[in-house]
Enzyme design. Structure first.
Site, PDB file in Angstrom:
ATOM      1  N   ASP A 119       0.880  -1.164   0.000  1.00 32.13           N
ATOM      2  CA  ASP A 119       0.000   0.000   0.000  1.00 32.13           C
ATOM      3  C   ASP A 119       0.921   1.219   0.000  1.00 32.13           C
ATOM      4  O   ASP A 119       1.533   1.545   1.019  1.00 32.13           O
ATOM      5  CB  ASP A 119      -0.916   0.020   1.223  1.00 32.13           C
ATOM      6  CG  ASP A 119      -2.029   1.059   1.077  1.00 32.13           C
ATOM      7  OD1 ASP A 119      -1.895   1.962   0.228  1.00 32.13           O
ATOM      8  OD2 ASP A 119      -3.026   0.974   1.812  1.00 32.13           O
TER       9      ASP A 119
ATOM     10  N   ASP B 163      -3.960  -3.207   2.849  1.00 35.34           N
ATOM     11  CA  ASP B 163      -4.099  -2.440   4.088  1.00 35.34           C
ATOM     12  C   ASP B 163      -3.602  -3.207   5.304  1.00 35.34           C
ATOM     13  O   ASP B 163      -3.005  -2.635   6.221  1.00 35.34           O
ATOM     14  CB  ASP B 163      -5.570  -2.080   4.351  1.00 35.34           C
ATOM     15  CG  ASP B 163      -6.156  -1.148   3.322  1.00 35.34           C
ATOM     16  OD1 ASP B 163      -5.513  -0.138   3.012  1.00 35.34           O
ATOM     17  OD2 ASP B 163      -7.273  -1.417   2.838  1.00 35.34           O
TER      18      ASP B 163
END
Length: 377
Positions: free
Chosen positions: A153, A305
């Site tokens: 990410d 995430d």
């Protein structure tokens, strides 16, 4: 594995430098934002942006890791498409070129001919940071790069990065929003089982340097595999996140369901139901002991995430579980895995943590939460 960890720490710091360089060019920054559309849009937000920094960071990490560990090429996954549309409506595929000059030339195309900004970004991409101490230089785990995959990410909590609110962090206090919520997350998992085994978190905007030279960051790392559990974060002291008495402290998204908030209020003092931006940052709050648990009932987070911070929690004795599956089948069977897409979905939803999640440090606290949440999701 020690070489891989050092590589990930290095590229994460390079990523943080890119994020800082992009924010320093304030008049240009608004031109670097492009709204996501279609299958790549995160449905949780009315507006979900990707920035040029996101794309550059992701491709830089993919390039550098793939160059050192060619067995991992093809298994280095990220949140972003590497296609970016410039102000002239031209679609440019962003890649890291062999030389700084070539990368600057390509970025100049994205930046509508702004060669000065393109050169600054190319320099950050191609310049290695200072050596980063891991305290684990002799780490040895019987794994091969060919067994591993990576989730990136590039800038978690992009909305906070774009907004750019500067908050002063206080020791031991959860600060719910601001630049510090924006994190670079790199998680490593086993291709066969999906188990997360190594994670690096870089917080590019932790504090401003006293000499006014700009922002400084900090990094965190963890390894959890084959009985080895190492983490750069010391385990929080008992009760550090829970306040007085037996109340748990829980960090949530501001958009969490009223029914979940009501259920949690039976075991949490009102002051201990806290809210923060960014999925990665909320899990980092649990890692640091600023909250006991993070609860999310919606499927609005993704593998990129949770993979990196999941490893740090594992190394501290906790984990991240699929909320719905855990409520159905019990505590021991629903830790998140990272190798298989959700069937019947397209775009980003293929990699959503679709059952919601709970990030926790203490299994007894997890059991307590499940008791009050059952029937209230």
């Amino acid at each position: 594995m020690a070489d891989l960890l050092k590589c990930l720490l290095r590229v994460a710091e390079k990523a943080a430098n890119v994020a800082r360089v992009c924010r320093q060019e304030a008049p240009l920054f608004q031109l670097l934002v492009q709204e996501k559309t279609g299958a790549d849009k995160n449905k949780k937000f009315v507006q979900d942006f990707k920035t040029l920094a996101d794309v550059i960071i992701q491709e830089m990490i993919r390039h550098d890791v793939g160059a050192q560990f060619p067995e991992m090429v093809g298994f280095i996954h990220g949140e972003e498409s590497n296609k970016f549309e410039n102000g002239l409506g031209e679609s440019v595929v962003v890649t890291v070129c062999p030389s700084e000059a070539d990368t600057a030339s390509l970025l100049s195309t994205v930046l509508d001919g702004d060669s000065t900004a393109a050169s600054l970004l190319a320099r950050a991409i191609h310049q290695d940071p200072a050596s980063i101490c891991t305290d684990a230089d002799h780490l040895s785990i019987p794994l091969q790069p060919s067994q591993l995959g990576i989730w990136i990410d590039p800038i978690d909590a992009t909305s906070q990065y774009i907004e750019g609110k500067e908050e002063e962090l206080q020791q031991g206090v959860l600060c719910p929003s601001g630049l510090h919520c924006a994190l670079v997350l790199i998680g490593v998992y086993l291709r066969g089982s999906g188990e997360p085994v190594m994670g690096v978190i870089n917080q590019p905007f932790n504090h401003k340097s006293p000499d006014s030279s700009g922002w400084r960051g900090q990094h965190f790392w963890g390894v959890s595999c084959d009985g080895l559990a190492l983490c750069s974060v010391s385990p929080p002291k008992p009760g550090s996140g829970s306040g007085s008495g037996s109340d748990l402290s829980v960090v949530l998204s501001s958009s969490e369901k009223p029914s979940v908030k009501k259920a949690l209020s039976s075991i949490c003092h009102p002051d201990k139901l806290m809210y923060a931006s960014g999925a990665g940052f909320k899990i980092l709050c649990v890692i640091q002991g600023l909250a006991d648990v993070y609860v999310l009932s919606e499927g609005s987070t993704f593998k990129w995430d949770s993979c990196a911070p999941h490893v740090l929690l594992k190394a501290l004795g906790g984990g991240v579980v699929d909320l719905n599956k855990t409520l159905e089948s019990g505590v021991n069977q629903a830790e998140l895995t990272y190798h298989q897409p959700n069937t019947g979905h397209a775009g980003a939803d293929r990699w959503a943590n679709s059952g919601g999640l709970i990030a926790y440090r203490d299994r007894d606290q997890l059991s307590k939460l499940l008791t009050v949440l059952k029937g209230n999701i």
